[in-house]
Write a protein that holds these residues in place. Sequence first.
Motif, PDB file in Angstrom:
ATOM      1  N   ASP A   1       3.658   0.338  12.250  1.00 15.79           N
ATOM      2  CA  ASP A   1       4.004  -0.440  11.051  1.00 15.79           C
ATOM      3  C   ASP A   1       4.822  -1.670  11.424  1.00 15.79           C
ATOM      4  OD1 ASP A   1       2.745   1.172   9.228  1.00 15.79           O
ATOM      5  OD2 ASP A   1       4.508   2.399   8.804  1.00 15.79           O
ATOM      6  N   LEU A   2       4.617  -2.757  10.698  1.00 18.21           N
ATOM      7  CA  LEU A   2       5.422  -3.964  10.861  1.00 18.21           C
ATOM      8  C   LEU A   2       6.055  -4.295   9.512  1.00 18.21           C
ATOM      9  CD1 LEU A   2       2.807  -6.201  12.779  1.00 18.21           C
ATOM     10  CD2 LEU A   2       4.568  -4.770  13.785  1.00 18.21           C
ATOM     11  N   THR A   3       7.242  -4.892   9.557  1.00 21.40           N
ATOM     12  CA  THR A   3       7.909  -5.387   8.340  1.00 21.40           C
ATOM     13  C   THR A   3       7.913  -4.341   7.213  1.00 21.40           C
ATOM     14  OG1 THR A   3       7.028  -7.535   9.003  1.00 21.40           O
ATOM     15  CG2 THR A   3       8.166  -7.473   6.921  1.00 21.40           C
ATOM     16  N   PHE A   4       8.595  -3.223   7.453  1.00 18.86           N
ATOM     17  CA  PHE A   4       8.737  -2.137   6.455  1.00 18.86           C
ATOM     18  C   PHE A   4       7.386  -1.535   6.031  1.00 18.86           C
ATOM     19  CE2 PHE A   4      12.166  -5.268   5.564  1.00 18.86           C
ATOM     20  CZ  PHE A   4      13.238  -4.518   6.028  1.00 18.86           C
ATOM     21  N   GLY A   5       6.367  -1.730   6.843  1.00 17.87           N
ATOM     22  CA  GLY A   5       5.069  -1.144   6.491  1.00 17.87           C
ATOM     23  C   GLY A   5       4.234  -1.999   5.553  1.00 17.87           C
ATOM     24  N   VAL A   6       4.609  -3.253   5.384  1.00 19.99           N
ATOM     25  CA  VAL A   6       3.764  -4.169   4.588  1.00 19.99           C
ATOM     26  C   VAL A   6       2.425  -4.328   5.302  1.00 19.99           C
ATOM     27  CG1 VAL A   6       3.475  -6.591   3.901  1.00 19.99           C
ATOM     28  CG2 VAL A   6       5.675  -5.466   3.572  1.00 19.99           C
TER      29      VAL A   6
ATOM     30  N   SER B   1      -0.740  -2.709   4.569  1.00 21.26           N
ATOM     31  CA  SER B   1      -0.557  -1.286   4.247  1.00 21.26           C
ATOM     32  C   SER B   1       0.294  -1.204   2.989  1.00 21.26           C
ATOM     33  CB  SER B   1       0.197  -0.583   5.372  1.00 21.26           C
ATOM     34  OG  SER B   1      -0.636  -0.351   6.466  1.00 21.26           O
ATOM     35  N   GLN B   2       0.671  -0.002   2.643  1.00 17.77           N
ATOM     36  CA  GLN B   2       1.604   0.186   1.526  1.00 17.77           C
ATOM     37  C   GLN B   2       2.981   0.446   2.130  1.00 17.77           C
ATOM     38  OE1 GLN B   2       0.796  -0.313  -1.502  1.00 17.77           O
ATOM     39  NE2 GLN B   2      -1.442  -0.203  -1.445  1.00 17.77           N
ATOM     40  N   PRO B   3       4.007  -0.344   1.768  1.00 16.47           N
ATOM     41  CA  PRO B   3       5.351  -0.111   2.325  1.00 16.47           C
ATOM     42  C   PRO B   3       5.809   1.317   2.047  1.00 16.47           C
ATOM     43  CG  PRO B   3       5.299  -2.104   0.985  1.00 16.47           C
ATOM     44  CD  PRO B   3       3.974  -1.435   0.797  1.00 16.47           C
ATOM     45  N   ARG B   4       6.566   1.876   2.980  1.00 19.11           N
ATOM     46  CA  ARG B   4       6.995   3.269   2.834  1.00 19.11           C
ATOM     47  C   ARG B   4       8.234   3.405   1.953  1.00 19.11           C
ATOM     48  NH1 ARG B   4       4.616   6.834   6.356  1.00 19.11           N
ATOM     49  NH2 ARG B   4       3.299   5.885   7.930  1.00 19.11           N
ATOM     50  N   SER B   5       9.123   2.375   1.981  1.00 14.90           N
ATOM     51  CA  SER B   5      10.350   2.447   1.187  1.00 14.90           C
ATOM     52  C   SER B   5      10.020   2.211  -0.296  1.00 14.90           C
ATOM     53  CB  SER B   5      11.345   1.391   1.681  1.00 14.90           C
ATOM     54  OG  SER B   5      12.040   0.822   0.609  1.00 14.90           O
ATOM     55  N   LYS B   6      10.573   3.093  -1.176  1.00 22.44           N
ATOM     56  CA  LYS B   6      10.235   3.002  -2.607  1.00 22.44           C
ATOM     57  C   LYS B   6      10.708   1.686  -3.203  1.00 22.44           C
ATOM     58  CE  LYS B   6       9.567   7.602  -4.327  1.00 22.44           C
ATOM     59  NZ  LYS B   6      10.265   8.815  -4.687  1.00 22.44           N
TER      60      LYS B   6
ATOM     61  N   TYR C   1       5.780  -8.789  -6.298  1.00 22.64           N
ATOM     62  CA  TYR C   1       5.426 -10.098  -5.733  1.00 22.64           C
ATOM     63  C   TYR C   1       3.898 -10.208  -5.562  1.00 22.64           C
ATOM     64  CZ  TYR C   1       4.662 -13.827  -2.395  1.00 22.64           C
ATOM     65  OH  TYR C   1       4.180 -14.955  -1.796  1.00 22.64           O
ATOM     66  N   PHE C   2       3.326  -9.161  -4.966  1.00 23.67           N
ATOM     67  CA  PHE C   2       1.921  -9.186  -4.583  1.00 23.67           C
ATOM     68  C   PHE C   2       0.994  -9.231  -5.812  1.00 23.67           C
ATOM     69  CE2 PHE C   2      -1.369  -7.365  -1.589  1.00 23.67           C
ATOM     70  CZ  PHE C   2      -1.240  -8.380  -0.657  1.00 23.67           C
ATOM     71  N   LYS C   3       1.407  -8.498  -6.893  1.00 22.77           N
ATOM     72  CA  LYS C   3       0.502  -8.382  -8.042  1.00 22.77           C
ATOM     73  C   LYS C   3       0.793  -9.387  -9.145  1.00 22.77           C
ATOM     74  CE  LYS C   3      -0.806  -3.988  -9.057  1.00 22.77           C
ATOM     75  NZ  LYS C   3      -0.699  -2.525  -9.163  1.00 22.77           N
ATOM     76  N   GLN C   4       2.086  -9.784  -9.271  1.00 22.08           N
ATOM     77  CA  GLN C   4       2.441 -10.653 -10.396  1.00 22.08           C
ATOM     78  C   GLN C   4       2.644 -12.118  -9.986  1.00 22.08           C
ATOM     79  OE1 GLN C   4       2.295  -9.424 -13.356  1.00 22.08           O
ATOM     80  NE2 GLN C   4       2.126  -7.297 -12.708  1.00 22.08           N
ATOM     81  N   ILE C   5       3.353 -12.314  -8.873  1.00 17.53           N
ATOM     82  CA  ILE C   5       3.730 -13.681  -8.495  1.00 17.53           C
ATOM     83  C   ILE C   5       2.620 -14.363  -7.688  1.00 17.53           C
ATOM     84  CG2 ILE C   5       5.513 -15.087  -7.350  1.00 17.53           C
ATOM     85  CD1 ILE C   5       6.938 -13.434  -9.327  1.00 17.53           C
TER      86      ILE C   5
ATOM     87  N   PHE D   1      11.674  -1.202  -1.666  1.00 17.90           N
ATOM     88  CA  PHE D   1      10.988  -2.359  -1.098  1.00 17.90           C
ATOM     89  C   PHE D   1       9.543  -2.409  -1.599  1.00 17.90           C
ATOM     90  CE2 PHE D   1       8.636  -4.680   2.141  1.00 17.90           C
ATOM     91  CZ  PHE D   1       9.361  -5.856   2.152  1.00 17.90           C
ATOM     92  N   GLY D   2       8.936  -1.231  -1.701  1.00 19.51           N
ATOM     93  CA  GLY D   2       7.554  -1.146  -2.175  1.00 19.51           C
ATOM     94  C   GLY D   2       7.419  -1.720  -3.576  1.00 19.51           C
ATOM     95  N   ARG D   3       8.405  -1.435  -4.432  1.00 24.80           N
ATOM     96  CA  ARG D   3       8.362  -1.941  -5.810  1.00 24.80           C
ATOM     97  C   ARG D   3       8.453  -3.460  -5.836  1.00 24.80           C
ATOM     98  NH1 ARG D   3      12.465   1.557  -8.593  1.00 24.80           N
ATOM     99  NH2 ARG D   3      11.412   3.495  -8.213  1.00 24.80           N
ATOM    100  N   LEU D   4       9.422  -3.967  -5.058  1.00 28.24           N
ATOM    101  CA  LEU D   4       9.605  -5.427  -4.985  1.00 28.24           C
ATOM    102  C   LEU D   4       8.342  -6.106  -4.460  1.00 28.24           C
ATOM    103  CD1 LEU D   4      13.165  -5.765  -3.429  1.00 28.24           C
ATOM    104  CD2 LEU D   4      12.381  -6.723  -5.605  1.00 28.24           C
TER     105      LEU D   4
END
Length: 239
Positions: A223-228, A159-164, A173-177, A166-169
């Motif tokens: 949701d699990l793990t901040f909505g990841v 999913s998309q994390p709900r926290s702004k 990670y998901f798109k660059q690393i 955490f979502g950015r971090l």
Amino acid sequence: MTEFIHSGDEKKKFVRQMFEDISPRYDFLNHFLSFGIDLYWRYRLVKQLKLAKGQTVLDVAAGTGDVGFAILKRYDVSVIGLDYAYNMTLLAREKALRRKVQNIAFVQGDGEALPFADDSFDAITISYGFRNIGHYEIALAEFRRVLKPGGRLAILEFSQPRSKLFGRLYRFYFKQILPRIAGLISQSEAYRYLPESVEEFPDRKTLLTMLAAAGFANAAFRDLTFGVTSIFSGIKSSR
Ligand SMILES: C[S@@+](CC[C@H](N)C(=O)[O-])C[C@H]1O[C@@H](n2cnc3c(N)ncnc32)[C@H](O)[C@@H]1O
């Protein structure tokens, strides 16, 4: 979505070939790139199934079989794992033999055209597979058809994390690393597809609406793990 995918049929073809190709490195990359937390996410999916002794479960998009193995660790049931990519089913079978797991079979097949009779299963699981399906509505109709009335569908998906923050971090990670590390070990195209497919996946509310429209009652998510990641579930209603 990856620029050469213009339709559900093209997505199906691309995804199938991608998993045929990355299958030998799939398990390693899964655990490595998620820091092993994927095992916990599957455990939570399995825990919420609440199966009774002797029931039968279909695990769609079974991959190398980890959801089925986790189910059999917890419950005295039978599992069929179905995957579109033949190489994934081969690896799953090898794992079952190596671990001497019984009550599990793996078949190659399409989640959009299940080779099973109506009302066959007590539960259906699909873990990180639904996002990869070419035509969501067709697959949901098939899941409903082969479930027994009152049977449960449980979908584990990113999913998309709900926290702004955490979502950015997470997106960094998901798109660059992640695609860079994965590209060194496996096909980079496959791991470019991963973040794109998560971004394109319907949001929580839309998926709940799709479940209800497909004839699943009590559609809900957790949701699990901040909505990841989230678990979506529904019960086959009698309509
Ligand atoms: C990310 S893997 C997930 C595997 C496994 N469920 C897990 O949790 O590790 C996605 C799987 O979906 C399968 N898949 C994609 N489209 C499918 C379809 N239409 N029918 C069945 N399996 C499909 C792929 O072949 C791949 O093995």
